[in-house]
Enzyme design. Structure first.
Site, PDB file in Angstrom:
ATOM      1  N   VAL A   1      -9.981  -3.719   4.991  1.00 18.55           N
ATOM      2  CA  VAL A   1      -9.037  -3.607   4.219  1.00 18.55           C
ATOM      3  C   VAL A   1      -7.939  -2.297   4.735  1.00 18.55           C
ATOM      4  O   VAL A   1      -8.024  -1.848   5.647  1.00 18.55           O
ATOM      5  CB  VAL A   1      -9.702  -2.618   2.936  1.00 18.55           C
ATOM      6  CG1 VAL A   1      -9.430  -1.651   2.219  1.00 18.55           C
ATOM      7  CG2 VAL A   1     -11.173  -3.122   2.789  1.00 18.55           C
ATOM      8  N   ASP A   2      -6.767  -2.972   3.795  1.00 21.28           N
ATOM      9  CA  ASP A   2      -5.284  -2.671   4.844  1.00 21.28           C
ATOM     10  C   ASP A   2      -5.323  -2.890   6.106  1.00 21.28           C
ATOM     11  O   ASP A   2      -4.425  -2.174   6.933  1.00 21.28           O
ATOM     12  CB  ASP A   2      -5.551  -0.966   4.174  1.00 21.28           C
ATOM     13  CG  ASP A   2      -5.254  -0.998   3.123  1.00 21.28           C
ATOM     14  OD1 ASP A   2      -5.158  -1.890   2.482  1.00 21.28           O
ATOM     15  OD2 ASP A   2      -5.969   0.231   2.398  1.00 21.28           O
TER      16      ASP A   2
ATOM     17  N   HIS B  51       0.618  -1.213   0.183  1.00 22.72           N
ATOM     18  CA  HIS B  51       0.081   0.317  -0.241  1.00 22.72           C
ATOM     19  C   HIS B  51       1.049   1.016  -0.170  1.00 22.72           C
ATOM     20  O   HIS B  51       1.669   1.527   0.751  1.00 22.72           O
ATOM     21  CB  HIS B  51      -1.166  -0.200   0.968  1.00 22.72           C
ATOM     22  CG  HIS B  51      -1.443   1.285   1.478  1.00 22.72           C
ATOM     23  ND1 HIS B  51      -2.961   1.460   0.770  1.00 22.72           N
ATOM     24  CD2 HIS B  51      -1.982   2.218   1.965  1.00 22.72           C
ATOM     25  CE1 HIS B  51      -3.704   2.119   0.632  1.00 22.72           C
ATOM     26  NE2 HIS B  51      -2.584   3.015   1.418  1.00 22.72           N
TER      27      HIS B  51
END
Ligand code: GRF
Length: 206
Positions: A145-146, A105
């Site tokens: 998410v993440d 990311h």
């Protein structure tokens, strides 16, 4: 041999970094397959140029079954690497590959991540906020998410005159080091997860 599947949605510079680091012997592993989220993306070209098997599993075609279709293609690999992959994996693949899926990311998680924070949006948000440092994060993938355990991070300075394009370039340089390094550490069994935190058994040189 440690086997990897790479999932990508775009130009594939992170995929290229992995290919290069396998070629020069830094990582002892093989890329079994590159799966694209749509036809025509340059990541698939990079794979083909390097004689790596490719496949396309698009959300348009498979809808809610996308992750299950991907699972059918990767069952024999040791690690799934999301290298600029824009869809969210869900369902069975997350159980079968618990702690065996990683993502890169382009920010310092937990800042500038989560839903709708991808690609240039991340860098635009960083510039807008005026933070002085950004960077990249390699993390495990789970339902959030993440949100999985953080494996590696590296930082860059955000200068006053940076645009989202110049920032993206600086961060990419760091990504191309961090992602292969994380794969190396995992393939050499040097990563342990303790209460959602990663402990690295031994540092490796870049
Ligand atoms: C990278 O910035 C990565 O962090 C993000 O998507 C971008 C992919 O770039 N997840 P590339 O396709 O590897 O060049």
């Amino acid at each position: 041999m440690f086997k990897i599947a790479v999932l990508a949605s775009g130009r594939g510079t992170n995929l290229q970094a992995i290919i290069d680091k396998i070629k020069d012997g830094y990582i002892n592993a093989s890329i079994e397959i590159v799966i694209g989220s749509k036809e025509g993306i340059y990541a698939l070209e990079r794979a083909k140029k390097n004689n790596i098997k490719t496949s396309v599993v698009s959300k348009k075609e498979f809808g809610k079954e996308t992750s299950n279709e991907i699972l059918k293609l990767v069952e024999n690999v040791d690690l799934i690497v999301l290298a600029g992959y824009l869809s969210i994996l869900e369902g069975e693949i997350l159980n079968k590959f618990k702690n065996r899926i990683i993502n890169i990311h382009p920010s310092l998680i937990p800042a500038f991540c989560g839903d709708k924070m991808y690609g240039e949006y991340v860098h635009k948000a960083v510039i807008e906020k005026g933070v002085k440092y950004s960077g990249c994060t390699v993390h495990f993938v789970n339902e959030e998410v993440d949100g999985g355990a953080i494996i590696l991070q590296d930082i860059v300075n955000v200068d006053f005159n940076d645009t989202y394009e110049t920032l993206q370039k600086k961060v990419l340089v760091k990504e191309h080091i961090a992602l292969p390094k994380a794969i190396k550490l995992i393939s050499e069994d040097k990563i342990q997860i303790v209460e959602n935190k990663v402990s690295i058994k031994e540092e490796v040189c870049i």
